[in-house]
Design an enzyme around this catalytic site. Structure first.
Site, PDB file in Angstrom:
ATOM      1  N   HIS A   1     -24.733   3.342  20.789  1.00 36.87           N
ATOM      2  CA  HIS A   1     -24.741   3.656  19.365  1.00 36.87           C
ATOM      3  C   HIS A   1     -25.298   5.064  19.201  1.00 36.87           C
ATOM      4  CE1 HIS A   1     -24.795   2.752  15.017  1.00 36.87           C
ATOM      5  NE2 HIS A   1     -25.794   3.619  15.018  1.00 36.87           N
ATOM      6  N   CYS A   2     -24.518   5.935  18.579  1.00 35.15           N
ATOM      7  CA  CYS A   2     -24.929   7.336  18.418  1.00 35.15           C
ATOM      8  C   CYS A   2     -25.291   7.611  16.962  1.00 35.15           C
ATOM      9  CB  CYS A   2     -23.792   8.269  18.853  1.00 35.15           C
ATOM     10  SG  CYS A   2     -24.201  10.017  18.662  1.00 35.15           S
ATOM     11  N   PRO A   3     -26.552   7.930  16.681  1.00 34.15           N
ATOM     12  CA  PRO A   3     -26.931   8.223  15.289  1.00 34.15           C
ATOM     13  C   PRO A   3     -26.283   9.493  14.752  1.00 34.15           C
ATOM     14  CG  PRO A   3     -28.750   8.714  16.782  1.00 34.15           C
ATOM     15  CD  PRO A   3     -27.706   8.015  17.602  1.00 34.15           C
TER      16      PRO A   3
END
Length: 323
Positions: free
Chosen positions: A155-157
């Site tokens: 998961h990439c912010p």
């Protein structure tokens, strides 16, 4: 299509929280609700910061470096190249953020759906107890997206989304184009400093010399930082695609239960077919990756003495099977 995979599992009878009767599909959503967008404060803030930093670089390159230059050809070539790369970077960012990364249908672990799989005695399917979904092979649950994602890498912010099988192409393009505009900006900053040292500082920018120096130094730090960061991310993503192993699978050191593809075939699957300019186009969808969910259900043949009756559900985390 149901894929048989052989595993040894410990069996626990009648876990109450896994009863399929307790799973209900979500109610139908309207058009706005069907649009994929993760409502995470940190992710939204990071996405806004990403766009702001690109706009800042655009401002410095145009108004500090290019417009004051007396070389028209230099301005046109570099201005066109930088703006095209920046546009492709932001387009890739938007596609990576607003594209469903490969979410598994939520709440589909119902009694009716399980019965439709026509499981044989000794066969089980994975179920996620968090989102009540039947999980395909290589799917993992994301606590931010609150969904199980097929071939979830991480998961990439910065894109406010998971990187999964359906949007990995856009994330790779985003990191590549950001790295390219960062490198391009650093080169232009270097040449502009040389130009200003040779000429009068008051003539090399429409801003005052102190303001010009501060803006150029800030752009240098931004360019260097993001060049290193995105180049590393681009390298790790390409490595994951070539090895047919996601970041989570590598981190957990999971033994592959799938048949690994060659590097070239894996790249073609990620980018949507044979090599073409569409690989570098963020508006071109990798259609080859879109597969029917019904073809991805993985059924395990459980080898155990007690497994004489049909077994319907197992959990990925607790390794629990329901008879």
């Amino acid at each position: 299509m149901i894929t048989p995979v052989h595993h040894f599992r410990n069996i626990e009878r009648n876990p109450e929280y896994l009863l399929p009767e307790k799973c209900f599909p979500p109610p139908p959503r309207n058009t706005v609700e069907r649009m994929w967008f993760i409502k995470d404060g940190c992710g939204i803030a990071c996405a806004v910061v990403t766009w702001f930093l690109v706009m800042y670089a655009e401002f410095v390159v145009l108004f500090i470096i290019l417009l004051p230059s007396r070389d028209l050809i230099y301005c046109v070539i570099n201005g066109t190249l930088f703006n095209v790369l920046a546009f492709l970077a932001l387009a890739s960012h938007s596609r990576a953020m607003l594209t469903d990364p490969g979410a598994v249908p939520k709440g589909n672990a119902t009694k009716e759906f399980i019965e439709s799989l026509q499981l044989k005695p000794g066969q089980v399917v994975y179920k996620c107890p968090k989102c009540c979904s039947i999980k395909p092979d290589r799917a993992h649950h994301c606590s931010v997206c609150k969904r199980c994602i097929r071939k979830m890498d991480h998961h990439c912010p910065w894109v406010n989304n998971c990187v999964g099988e359906s949007n990995q192409k856009y994330f790779v393009l985003f990191t590549m184009y950001i790295a390219l505009i960062s490198l391009h900006a650093l080169i232009m900053v270097g040449f502009h400093f040389l130009y200003c040292f040779e000429e009068d500082w008051t003539k090399c920018s429409s801003f005052s010399p102190p303001t010009t120096v501060i803006l150029l130094i800030l752009l240098s730090f931004e360019g260097l930082l993001f060049l290193i960061f995105t180049a590393v991310m681009f390298g790790t993503q390409v490595h994951s695609i070539c090895t047919d192993e996601t970041g989570i699978e590598r981190l957990k050191n999971e033994s592959p239960t799938w048949e690994k593809m060659s590097s070239w075939e894996s790249i073609k699957l990620a980018f949507g077919g044979s090599f073409s300019p569409c690989w570098f186009n963020p508006f071109s969808s990798p259609r080859d990756r879109r597969m029917s969910y019904s073809t991805e259900i993985t059924v395990l043949d459980v080898v155990a003495e007690e497994a004489s009756e049909p077994i319907t559900i197992s959990t990925d985390s607790a390794e629990v099977l329901e008879a």
